[in-house]
Write an enzyme that holds these catalytic residues in place. Structure first.
Site, PDB file in Angstrom:
ATOM      1  N   ASP A  96       3.884 -12.005 -16.950  1.00  0.00           N
ATOM      2  CA  ASP A  96       3.516 -11.010 -15.938  1.00  0.00           C
ATOM      3  C   ASP A  96       2.266 -10.252 -16.416  1.00  0.00           C
ATOM      4  O   ASP A  96       2.223  -9.781 -17.559  1.00  0.00           O
ATOM      5  CB  ASP A  96       4.708 -10.044 -15.782  1.00  0.00           C
ATOM      6  CG  ASP A  96       4.621  -9.187 -14.538  1.00  0.00           C
ATOM      7  OD1 ASP A  96       3.976  -9.614 -13.567  1.00  0.00           O
ATOM      8  OD2 ASP A  96       5.220  -8.089 -14.543  1.00  0.00           O
ATOM      9  N   GLU A 148      -4.753 -12.104  -9.265  1.00  0.00           N
ATOM     10  CA  GLU A 148      -4.660 -10.900  -8.421  1.00  0.00           C
ATOM     11  C   GLU A 148      -6.035 -10.471  -7.927  1.00  0.00           C
ATOM     12  O   GLU A 148      -7.008 -10.467  -8.674  1.00  0.00           O
ATOM     13  CB  GLU A 148      -4.007  -9.753  -9.214  1.00  0.00           C
ATOM     14  CG  GLU A 148      -3.897  -8.450  -8.426  1.00  0.00           C
ATOM     15  CD  GLU A 148      -2.985  -7.400  -9.074  1.00  0.00           C
ATOM     16  OE1 GLU A 148      -1.995  -7.789  -9.727  1.00  0.00           O
ATOM     17  OE2 GLU A 148      -3.282  -6.200  -8.933  1.00  0.00           O
ATOM     18  N   GLY A 225       5.005  -4.469  -7.579  1.00  0.00           N
ATOM     19  CA  GLY A 225       5.348  -3.063  -7.348  1.00  0.00           C
ATOM     20  C   GLY A 225       6.305  -2.881  -6.193  1.00  0.00           C
ATOM     21  O   GLY A 225       6.175  -1.944  -5.399  1.00  0.00           O
ATOM     22  N   ALA A 226       7.321  -3.767  -6.111  1.00  0.00           N
ATOM     23  CA  ALA A 226       8.155  -3.807  -4.906  1.00  0.00           C
ATOM     24  C   ALA A 226       9.557  -3.241  -5.113  1.00  0.00           C
ATOM     25  O   ALA A 226      10.472  -3.554  -4.353  1.00  0.00           O
ATOM     26  CB  ALA A 226       8.225  -5.246  -4.390  1.00  0.00           C
ATOM     27  N   SER A 227       9.730  -2.402  -6.116  1.00  0.00           N
ATOM     28  CA  SER A 227      11.037  -1.761  -6.279  1.00  0.00           C
ATOM     29  C   SER A 227      11.279  -0.770  -5.140  1.00  0.00           C
ATOM     30  O   SER A 227      10.343  -0.140  -4.640  1.00  0.00           O
ATOM     31  CB  SER A 227      11.109  -1.030  -7.624  1.00  0.00           C
ATOM     32  OG  SER A 227      11.428  -1.934  -8.660  1.00  0.00           O
ATOM     33  N   ASN A 267       8.091  -8.929  -6.724  1.00  0.00           N
ATOM     34  CA  ASN A 267       8.355  -8.521  -8.111  1.00  0.00           C
ATOM     35  C   ASN A 267       9.151  -7.223  -8.204  1.00  0.00           C
ATOM     36  O   ASN A 267       8.816  -6.231  -7.539  1.00  0.00           O
ATOM     37  CB  ASN A 267       7.023  -8.269  -8.834  1.00  0.00           C
ATOM     38  CG  ASN A 267       6.302  -9.548  -9.181  1.00  0.00           C
ATOM     39  OD1 ASN A 267       6.706 -10.629  -8.781  1.00  0.00           O
ATOM     40  ND2 ASN A 267       5.234  -9.423  -9.941  1.00  0.00           N
ATOM     41  N   ASP A 269      10.960  -4.683 -11.240  1.00  0.00           N
ATOM     42  CA  ASP A 269      11.244  -4.308 -12.624  1.00  0.00           C
ATOM     43  C   ASP A 269      11.915  -2.930 -12.652  1.00  0.00           C
ATOM     44  O   ASP A 269      13.021  -2.755 -13.157  1.00  0.00           O
ATOM     45  CB  ASP A 269       9.932  -4.298 -13.426  1.00  0.00           C
ATOM     46  CG  ASP A 269      10.161  -4.065 -14.909  1.00  0.00           C
ATOM     47  OD1 ASP A 269      11.286  -3.722 -15.304  1.00  0.00           O
ATOM     48  OD2 ASP A 269       9.206  -4.198 -15.690  1.00  0.00           O
TER      49      ASP A 269
END
Ligand code: G3H
Ligand code: 13P
Ligand code: ZN
Length: 322
Positions: A96, A148, A225-227, A267, A269
């Site tokens: 990552d 990216e 950044g999809a939490s 993603n 985390d």
């Protein structure tokens, strides 16, 4: 064979890993997202794999450079190789936010099946040059490559991005053609960490996503950044002595909408960090006499496992897709 040999000589196929090509192709065709889940220790790894096994979901296990250093490369590779024998589901091991060619090369050489080269902080031409170099090296070994364009706010593998730079849809076709990468992470308003949207009314830039998906209709897009920063987890942490204020994530409905628009890897985390912390805090509060780490680490593992199953079913749509 000694562990040293496993780490240095084994190809990812021999470790039982797969690259992400087939996973992403299927996700794109069937409108779901393959989960890109980060882990930093044994309990997180177990929780993710058990949850994916129980929900029959493929998974991309992600390791940041910080995680690699924390676990230690040899231990990491042995841990993953062992876990794959235990839980037999399609697993890719992905670097990552690889910061440069060297770290991506190292990971290709030690048995990762996928790498991310993140040169998104560089000017366009430099980003193209580095990403193309990584793609050439990785593809010669069957390793998949994510790059990216655009930049996210928040802590991102030892770097702190202070400002969002949305991906420019006019650049994406040129970037993909010139680099030869397999998937593209884009910036449409998500950010790393637990402090994302400023207000509950904020939305992702679906207009930008639509333009990108129109420009690259059959190409896998990735959302970092999809939490979602579940309120119940933050409340649980605070109830048992934590002090997390003002945390806010991406609403689940927005993630589901994004994956219906060619986002086929999502993603996560931070949510697992929150779940882990909530599990440890509650277990220690409820068992003040406990000093066996298995008491609170298994509680943390269970919290992640439940959250992960929920995400596979309700966010990723990846449950039952093996
Ligand atoms: O993209 C960022 C990931 O959450 C990794 O974070 O560098 O703290 O392991 P980390
Ligand atoms: P979160 O911080 O939203 O979990 O994002 C994780 C991520 O993008 C890892 O690359
Ligand atoms: Zn990320």
């Amino acid at each position: 064979m000694a562990i040293y040999d496993i780490v240095n000589l084994m190809k990812y196929e021999e470790l039982g890993l797969v690259n992400t090509q087939e996973m992403l192709r299927d996700a794109l065709a069937r409108g779901y997202a393959v989960p890109g889940y980060n882990f930093n220790n044994l309990e997180q790894l177990q929780a993710i794999l058990i949850a994916c096994l129980e929900t029959e979901s493929p998974v991309i296990l992600q390791v940041s450079n910080g995680a690699r250093k924390y676990v230690g490369t040899n231990i990491l590779m042995s841990m993953v190789a062992g876990a794959i024998k235990e839980y037999r589901i399609p697993v890719a091991l992905h670097l990552d936010h690889g910061a440069d060619f060297q770290i991506c090369k190292d990971c290709c050489d030690m048995g990762f099946s996928s790498v991310m080269i993140d040169a998104s902080d560089k000017p366009f031409d430099e980003n193209v040059e580095i990403s193309a170099r990584v793609a050439e090296y990785a593809h010669a070994r069957g390793v998949s490559v994510e790059a990216e364009l655009g930049a996210l706010e928040g802590i991102e593998d030892e770097k702190v991005g202070t400002q969002t730079h949305y991906t420019n849809p006019a650049d994406v076709v040129r970037f993909v053609e010139q680099t030869g990468v397999d998937s593209l992470a884009i910036s449409i308003g998500t950010s790393h960490g637990a402090y994302k949207m400023k207000s509950p009314a904020d939305t992702l830039r679906f207009d930008i996503l639509e333009e990108i998906a129109d420009a690259l209709p059959h190409f896998p897009l990735v959302l970092h950044g999809a939490s979602s920063v579940p309120e119940n987890l933050v409340a649980e942490i605070n109830k048992y002595g934590g002090d997390i204020k003002g945390a806010r994530g991406i609403p689940v409905q927005q993630l589901v909408r994004a994956r219906q628009m060619n986002i086929c890897k999502i993603n996560v985390d931070s949510d697992f960090r929150l779940a882990f912390t909530a599990g440890v805090r509650r277990a220690l509060a409820e068992h003040p006499e406990a000093f066996d780490p298995r008491v609170y680490l298994s509680a943390a593992r269970d919290m992640i496992k439940e959250l992960c199953k929920d995400k596979n079913i309700n966010v990723m749509g990846s449950a039952g897709k093996i």
